[in-house]
Design a protein around this motif. Structure first.
Motif, PDB file in Angstrom:
ATOM      1  N   UNK A   1       0.913  -1.053  -0.030  1.00  0.00           N
ATOM      2  CA  UNK A   1      -0.164   0.242  -0.236  1.00  0.00           C
ATOM      3  C   UNK A   1       0.670   1.204  -0.044  1.00  0.00           C
ATOM      4  N   UNK A   2       1.978   1.449   0.819  1.00  0.00           N
ATOM      5  CA  UNK A   2       2.842   2.404   0.647  1.00  0.00           C
ATOM      6  C   UNK A   2       3.746   2.272  -0.456  1.00  0.00           C
ATOM      7  N   UNK A   3       3.723   1.148  -1.133  1.00  0.00           N
ATOM      8  CA  UNK A   3       4.920   0.966  -2.258  1.00  0.00           C
ATOM      9  C   UNK A   3       6.289   0.835  -1.640  1.00  0.00           C
ATOM     10  N   UNK A   4       6.608   0.632  -0.437  1.00  0.00           N
ATOM     11  CA  UNK A   4       7.880   0.282   0.015  1.00  0.00           C
ATOM     12  C   UNK A   4       8.167  -1.118  -0.312  1.00  0.00           C
ATOM     13  N   UNK A   5       7.027  -2.050  -0.515  1.00  0.00           N
ATOM     14  CA  UNK A   5       7.230  -3.343  -1.201  1.00  0.00           C
ATOM     15  C   UNK A   5       7.865  -3.402  -2.456  1.00  0.00           C
TER      16      UNK A   5
ATOM     17  N   UNK B   1       5.897   9.586  -7.450  1.00  0.00           N
ATOM     18  CA  UNK B   1       6.638   9.545  -6.372  1.00  0.00           C
ATOM     19  C   UNK B   1       6.183  10.530  -4.924  1.00  0.00           C
ATOM     20  N   UNK B   2       5.182  11.293  -5.425  1.00  0.00           N
ATOM     21  CA  UNK B   2       4.564  12.180  -4.417  1.00  0.00           C
ATOM     22  C   UNK B   2       3.315  11.417  -3.583  1.00  0.00           C
ATOM     23  N   UNK B   3       2.698  10.579  -4.409  1.00  0.00           N
ATOM     24  CA  UNK B   3       1.595   9.570  -3.642  1.00  0.00           C
ATOM     25  C   UNK B   3       2.707   8.475  -2.897  1.00  0.00           C
TER      26      UNK B   3
END
Ligand code: NDP
Ligand code: MG
Length: 392
Positions: free
Chosen positions: A216-220, A305-307
């Motif tokens: 969900x954060x795209x840290x994945x 990248x803002x999101x």
């Protein structure tokens, strides 16, 4: 007969692995299964697969498990050393590394140092210790096969002779696909208020809670960029993240002649698990054939990248090198747990990581001890930031 240890058997990847193994009892035998606290689930798995050894987190959990499976020949152990022992055991050939988070590093490394065939789901272990881990694989002649669907797809799209060097075999770029998770199209100003339940509801994949929040954060995807860097010897500039909401293409490799090779399939982790288990052969996984005629459309676009500031933080950590990815990973683990415990909001996750990365200077990842020391410092710093945000 391939003898297998599953680290993290009770998790989402662990259960999918057992599902595949159960389809091929003539090929695979379970040597050891491990869990942390879910003793009842592990007991049921022991009953079905009759491993020689089972490992849990604590003495109390071990006592309870021993009672539940007293009639089985399985020996019950507990603790960090026991995890390393079953991973490196001479009675196992293959280790599925599917513990979530940094807790998986020591046993995964133990498997590599014992020269095992390591099926790597636990991306955090590689993110933390990249060079050291890859050196151990090489030195001890271990075989490393990626389970993460994107990396498994890249592995399948590269020539088998690929030598982990930029430019080798005419490889131009690695195109890492990302679904974008549940908040790809949600209004950015409402992200402060999302709940753990909303964050864990992934549109395409069913996964454990930590990786669901990471998606969900795209840290994945950020962790996966670092994972791809180490697995395929690719510098950050060679790795491009492409949002592909349908998760049908699991990743691609583009070549200097303009060719793009992709791996496609239904989004089900049993495909990469079966691929790695049987490699270089193929076995049935239980996943249905992809019906391309039912695909309405496949979309691709660049990430925002803002999101998703976590994605930018991960690229930064990869470029910084040394222990920076270990700091990133540790801060993320603490922040995600705090979010799941409702101590901080969703957007606080990237704030915690950003502050920890600013506060702690990264150093050289010269040894596992140095990495673990930085990991502990980052966790302590992240807990302090979380406490401050929780009070605010
Ligand atoms: P889950 O949360 O579903 O499972 C985690 C497993 O690790 C469980 O068996 C759990 O035991 C065990 N575990 C948790 N904490 C500890 C600890 N401190 N010490 C020892 N064991 C522990 O996670 P997933 O299966 O979703 O993910 C596992 C790994 O695979 C992660 O690194 C993830 O990033 C990666 N991955 C997962 C994908 C997926 O589709 N799920 C896809 C690609 C990669 P218990 O059940 O007893 O708590
Ligand atoms: Mg993945």
């Amino acid at each position: 007969m391939q003898r297998i240890t599953i680290l993290g058997a009770t998790g989402s990847i662990g259960a999918s692995t057992l599902d595949v193994l159960a389809r091929h009892p003539e090929k695979y035998q379970v040597h050891a299964l491990t869990a942390h606290g879910r003793v009842d689930e592990l007991a049921a798995q022991c009953r079905a697969f009759r491993p020689a050894r089972a490992v849990v987190g604590t003495a109390e959990a071990a006592q309870r498990l021993a009672q539940l499976i007293a009639d089985l020949p399985t020996s019950v152990e507990y603790g960090a050393q026991a995890l390393c022992d079953v991973a490196a055991s001479p009675d196992t050939d293959t280790v599925m590394a599917a513990i979530v988070g940094g807790a998986g590093l020591a046993p995964t490394l133990a498997a590599a140092r014992a020269g095992k065939k390591v099926l790597l789901a636990n991306k955090e272990a590689l993110v933390m210790s990249g060079q050291l881990f890859m050196d151990a694989v090489k030195e001890h002649k271990a075989t490393l096969l990626p389970i993460d669907s994107e990396h498994n797809a890249i592995f399948q799209s590269l020539p088998q002779s690929y030598a982990r060097q930029p430019g080798d075999s005419g490889v131009a770029r690695i195109l890492l696909t990302a679904s974008g998770g549940p908040f790809l199209n949600r209004a950015v100003d409402t992200l402060e208020d999302v709940t753990p339940e909303e964050a864990c509801k992934h549109p395409n994949w069913v996964m454990g809670r930590k990786i669901s929040v990471d998606s969900a954060t795209m840290m994945n995807k950020g962790l996966e960029v670092i994972e791809a860097h180490w697995l395929f010897g690719a510098p950050a500039e060679m790795i491009e993240v492409v949002i592909h909401p349908q998760s049908v293409i699991h990743s691609m490799v583009s070549y200097v002649d303009g060719s793009v090779v992709a791996q496609l399939g239904n989004p089900d982790m049993r495909t990469p698990i079966a691929h790695a288990l049987a490699f270089p052969e193929r076995i049935e996984s239980g996943v249905g054939q992809l019906d391309l005629t039912r695909m309405a459309s496949l979309q691709f676009h660049r990430p925002d990248y803002q999101r998703f500031p976590c994605l930018a933080l991960a690229f930064e950590a990869l470029r910084d090198g040394g222990t920076a990815p270990a700091l990133l990973n540790a801060a993320n683990e603490v922040a995600v747990q705090a979010f799941l415990d409702r101590r901080i909001g969703f957007r606080d996750i990237d704030r915690v990581i950003g502050r920890v990365m600013d506060e702690i200077a990264h150093g050289a990842a010269a040894s596992i001890e140095a990495v673990m020391e930085q990991d502990a410092r980052a966790r302590a710093a992240a807990e302090r930031v979380v406490a401050g945000l929780a009070r605010a």
